[in-house]
Design a protein around this motif. Structure first.
Motif, PDB file in Angstrom:
ATOM      1  N   LEU A  69      37.729 -29.418  43.968  1.00  0.00           N
ATOM      2  CA  LEU A  69      38.893 -29.128  43.148  1.00  0.00           C
ATOM      3  C   LEU A  69      40.013 -30.127  43.455  1.00  0.00           C
ATOM      4  O   LEU A  69      40.136 -30.605  44.589  1.00  0.00           O
TER       5      LEU A  69
ATOM      6  N   LEU B  89      49.073 -27.311  46.525  1.00  0.00           N
ATOM      7  CA  LEU B  89      48.707 -25.894  46.550  1.00  0.00           C
ATOM      8  C   LEU B  89      49.899 -25.008  46.894  1.00  0.00           C
ATOM      9  O   LEU B  89      49.760 -23.789  46.990  1.00  0.00           O
TER      10      LEU B  89
ATOM     11  N   PHE C 113      43.430 -21.297  41.818  1.00  0.00           N
ATOM     12  CA  PHE C 113      42.406 -21.441  42.848  1.00  0.00           C
ATOM     13  C   PHE C 113      41.829 -20.071  43.216  1.00  0.00           C
ATOM     14  O   PHE C 113      40.614 -19.893  43.341  1.00  0.00           O
TER      15      PHE C 113
ATOM     16  N   VAL D  98      39.645 -28.577  48.382  1.00  0.00           N
ATOM     17  CA  VAL D  98      40.658 -28.916  47.383  1.00  0.00           C
ATOM     18  C   VAL D  98      41.371 -30.174  47.847  1.00  0.00           C
ATOM     19  O   VAL D  98      41.810 -30.260  49.000  1.00  0.00           O
TER      20      VAL D  98
ATOM     21  N   LEU E 198      43.029 -28.891  38.388  1.00  0.00           N
ATOM     22  CA  LEU E 198      43.866 -27.713  38.169  1.00  0.00           C
ATOM     23  C   LEU E 198      45.182 -27.997  37.447  1.00  0.00           C
ATOM     24  O   LEU E 198      45.792 -27.080  36.901  1.00  0.00           O
TER      25      LEU E 198
END
Length: 327
Positions: free
Chosen positions: A165, A170, A179, A196, A226
């Motif tokens: 990802l 984040l 996520f 990620v 994302l």
């Protein structure tokens, strides 16, 4: 959710010339219905992605339809919480009546956002700051969007496989929730999340993350972006590695490169939000709220649904998007 009442009623009874001298509370009206002064509203993004061009169109249409508002549309060039703070401080210093913001780092911005909320109407869009004093969130249910992306990943990898990802950070609430939704949907499946990779909204770094992943994990089956610019970055990285068609791609949002890649079959699917509605609803509902309609921002959260765009419906979606943008 508790809504603070207007505390400055005496000032509202004075001539409009004197209104600027009245101290604002966090929900003070900018102008009573029928007043002459235009409401000053702002829409602040969390980065400089072209995703926000669509939201700007929604803000512009709301401004035209309302006729009594000014809209200050701000895009942080660096995508950092520090720059976003400078923008919000500047807006408050200029006497803004209402701000809609997508917080870069809501957990660490909460105290600052509360300071802003104590001085003007504050709502969130795109990414929420649920622990803050913001009045409402208008945008995607990002956990549900993550679940939707997880279903598309399983669809692209019916036999399972390893995936990586990619996202700017984040720390943002939308990234955390997407996520979480993906992990929730993939639990118990044959799909394995390797990790990620973050890029701090640096597009060069975003592509390099993809290229490095393809070298370190030659057996990776799918790459998932994302944030809006991650889709194009993944496509470019996979192209430079000569692995188009070998690695599945699932992304978010509707950048032109993303939609073109979906149409070409390079991207299996993209989960699109409706940033036009973020802009239009944020400006329209803040204006109504400030004019006395407290129900316009009721409930604390107002969800704008997402759509799954694949090769079979991308042309129809592109036509709709072009219409919104006046193309």
């Amino acid at each position: 959710m508790k809504i603070r009442q207007i505390l400055c009623l005496p000032c509202m009874l004075l001539p409009w010339l004197l209104v600027s001298g009245c101290e604002k509370t966090e929900t003070q009206s900018a102008a009573a219905p029928g007043g002459n002064r235009k409401q000053k509203l702002a829409f602040v993004s969390n980065n400089c992605s072209t995703f926000w061009t669509i939201a700007r169109a929604g803000c512009d249409d709301a401004k035209k339809e309302l006729g009594n508002v000014e809209v200050d549309f701000r895009i942080p060039s660096s995508g950092t919480a520090a720059e976003q703070r400078q923008i919000l401080d500047d807006l408050v210093a200029r006497g803004i009546d209402g701000i809609a913001v997508s917080p870069v780092d809501p957990a660490n911005q909460t105290e600052f956002l509360n300071q802003i909320a104590n001085q003007t109407l504050l709502i969130c869009h795109d990414s929420d700051a649920p622990a803050s004093k913001r009045v409402c969130y208008i945008g995607t249910d990002n956990t549900a969007a993550g679940v939707q992306a997880g279903k598309l990943i399983k669809e692209a990898l019916p036999n399972g496989g390893k995936i990586m990802l990619f996202v700017g950070t984040l720390d943002a609430q939308n990234a955390k929730e997407r996520f979480a939704g993906i992990k929730q949907e993939l639990q118990g499946s044959k799909v394995e999340i390797l990790d990620v990779r973050t890029d701090e909204t640096d597009r060069v770094r975003a592509q390099k993350n993809v290229e490095d992943t393809l070298v370190k994990y030659p057996d990776v089956a799918a790459l998932v972006g994302l944030w809006s610019y991650n889709g194009p970055a993944i496509v470019r990285g996979v192209t430079s590695a000569g692995k188009i068609g070998q690695v599945k791609i699932v992304s978010f949002d509707e950048e032109e490169e993303t939609l073109a890649a979906v149409a070409a079959g390079t991207i299996h699917a993209t989960v699109v939000q409706q940033p036009y509605e973020f802009g239009k609803q944020a400006i329209t509902k803040m204006a109504k709220y400030l004019a006395g309609d407290k129900g316009s921002l009721a409930g604390g959260k107002q969800i704008v649904p997402t759509l799954a765009i694949k090769k079979d419906n991308v042309a129809e979606f592109q036509a709709h998007l072009n219409k919104l943008l006046g193309k």
